[in-house]
Design an enzyme around this catalytic site. Structure first.
Site, PDB file in Angstrom:
ATOM      1  CG  HIS A 121      -1.884  -1.062   1.257  1.00  0.00           C
ATOM      2  ND1 HIS A 121      -2.680  -1.321   0.249  1.00  0.00           N
ATOM      3  CD2 HIS A 121      -2.192  -1.866   2.152  1.00  0.00           C
ATOM      4  CE1 HIS A 121      -3.610  -2.417   0.605  1.00  0.00           C
ATOM      5  NE2 HIS A 121      -3.314  -2.683   1.753  1.00  0.00           N
ATOM      6  CG  ASP A 158      -2.590  -8.341   0.937  1.00  0.00           C
ATOM      7  OD1 ASP A 158      -1.808  -8.882   1.821  1.00  0.00           O
ATOM      8  OD2 ASP A 158      -3.811  -7.684   0.913  1.00  0.00           O
ATOM      9  CG  HIS A 160      -6.453  -5.299   1.881  1.00  0.00           C
ATOM     10  ND1 HIS A 160      -5.808  -6.167   2.629  1.00  0.00           N
ATOM     11  CD2 HIS A 160      -7.544  -5.065   2.307  1.00  0.00           C
ATOM     12  CE1 HIS A 160      -6.462  -6.288   3.885  1.00  0.00           C
ATOM     13  NE2 HIS A 160      -7.499  -5.610   3.778  1.00  0.00           N
ATOM     14  CG  ASP A 245      -4.838 -10.121   3.411  1.00  0.00           C
ATOM     15  OD1 ASP A 245      -4.582 -10.566   2.426  1.00  0.00           O
ATOM     16  OD2 ASP A 245      -4.320  -8.987   3.757  1.00  0.00           O
TER      17      ASP A 245
END
Ligand SMILES: [Zn+2]
Length: 347
Positions: A121, A158, A160, A245
């Site tokens: 991120h 991931d 996200h 995740d």
């Protein structure tokens, strides 16, 4: 035996009690690795240098991080900085670079880096979403400028979207970024329409997934889009933002991917790497917030990388209405670039 990057110093990166990105995430896995030193060969790490960081991050941001050494603060409501966090993030980034270079140097040995904090991120001028430094982007630039590796593919599974990585490479024709992620979800980017910019148009491939997606959706997206796109791109090196995740037991992700499906995705990427770039693949840990699930997944991935698991022995779920629909949507969004699209029946 694969390379592994892990370091006890990462445990000093610790925020407020109850923060999910905590040292305890890795505790069961660390205990297993301590008991099984034969599973992977550790690589020494060092802090990433300023020039390495500046290939991805702005000078004011690198200076801001330097000024935060020894202090405690928050870069955003999710992203803590503890007294040793900047040192640790630079060590993690140096570990990513050393691993990527070692794997790129050849001999068909894959590698995995158990980095904390995560990185995908982090943007050019700001940390966010638990991430301080975008390790995978810095590692890719270090390969390009330090070793002359030109064509690099980054797969980000991931849960996200890897906004920082996408933004850094979106105008690059020589870097393919493929992301599977829950959407809509944090951080809000990663739509089908984000396909890269300028010369890099088409080299960003976003595969947004609905909440609750599981093995069928992920593995058919892999078979029908991710693997054909990678084979068409023919990378010289494959890097993976490997967050866990999206696991069915993860407390944050809201998805239903099983440990076996993560092993299958790793096996398919290893196969692509063997076919296109002499097995040059390095995986960097991103998220994954159930410590036992994370431990299971990483142990399975290590078994795949060391050749102890065979792709054909892993389960492939039947297609579902949802997985068929997703692959059709992906095909329409990404156009005729991909073999999978040409196989779709006319509407
Ligand atoms: Zn994540």
């Amino acid at each position: 035996v694969p390379w592994i990057v892990r370091d006890a110093r990462f445990r000093a990166h610790r925020g407020a009690p109850g923060h999910p990105e905590c040292p305890e995430r890795l505790a069961p896995l660390e205990a297993w690795l301590d008991a099984h030193p034969e599973a992977a060969e550790p690589l020494a790490l060092r802090e990433a240098t300023d020039p390495e960081l500046l290939a991805v991050h702005s000078r004011p941001y690198v200076e801001q991080l330097a000024s935060l050494r020894g202090g405690s603060t928050w870069l955003d409501p999710d992203t803590y900085v503890a007294p040793r966090s900047v040192e640790i993030a630079r060590l993690a980034c140096g570990g990513a670079i050393e691993l990527a270079k070692r794997v790129a140097a050849g001999h068909g040995r894959a590698g995995l880096a158990l980095l904390r904090p995560p990185g995908h991120h982090a943007e050019r001028a700001a940390g966010m979403g638990f991430c301080l430094i975008n390790q995978i982007a810095v590692a890719a630039e270090a390969l390009r400028f330090g070793m002359g590796v030109e064509r690099i593919a980054i797969v980000d599974w991931d849960v996200h979207h890897g906004n920082g990585t996408q933004h850094h490479f979106e105008a690059s024709r020589d870097t393919l970024f493929v992301s599977l992620h829950r959407y809509p979800f944090y951080p809000g980017t990663g739509t089908l329409a984000e396909r890269g910019a300028e010369a890099g148009l088409g080299s960003t491939v976003n595969l947004p997934m609905p909440a609750g997606a599981g093995d069928a959706e992920y593995l058919h997206a892999f078979a029908d889009v991710v693997v054909p796109v990678l084979r068409e791109f023919r990378p010289e090196m494959l890097l993976v933002s490997a967050g866990f995740d999206a696991h069915v037991r993860d407390p944050l992700g809201g998805m239903r991917v099983t440990t076996g499906a993560f092993a299958t995705m790793a096996a398919q990427l290893l196969e692509v790497a063997r076919d296109t770039c002499e097995g040059r693949i390095a995986l960097l840990l991103e998220g994954g917030y159930d410590p036992e699930a994370l431990s299971e997944c990483v142990r399975e991935v290590l078994a795949v990388l060391s050749g102890d698991r065979v792709v054909s022995a892993l389960h492939t779920p039947p297609t579902s209405e949802s997985s068929r629909r997703l692959v059709r949507i992906y095909g329409e969004a990404h156009g005729t670039r991909f073999a999978s699209v040409r196989r779709l029946p006319p509407r």
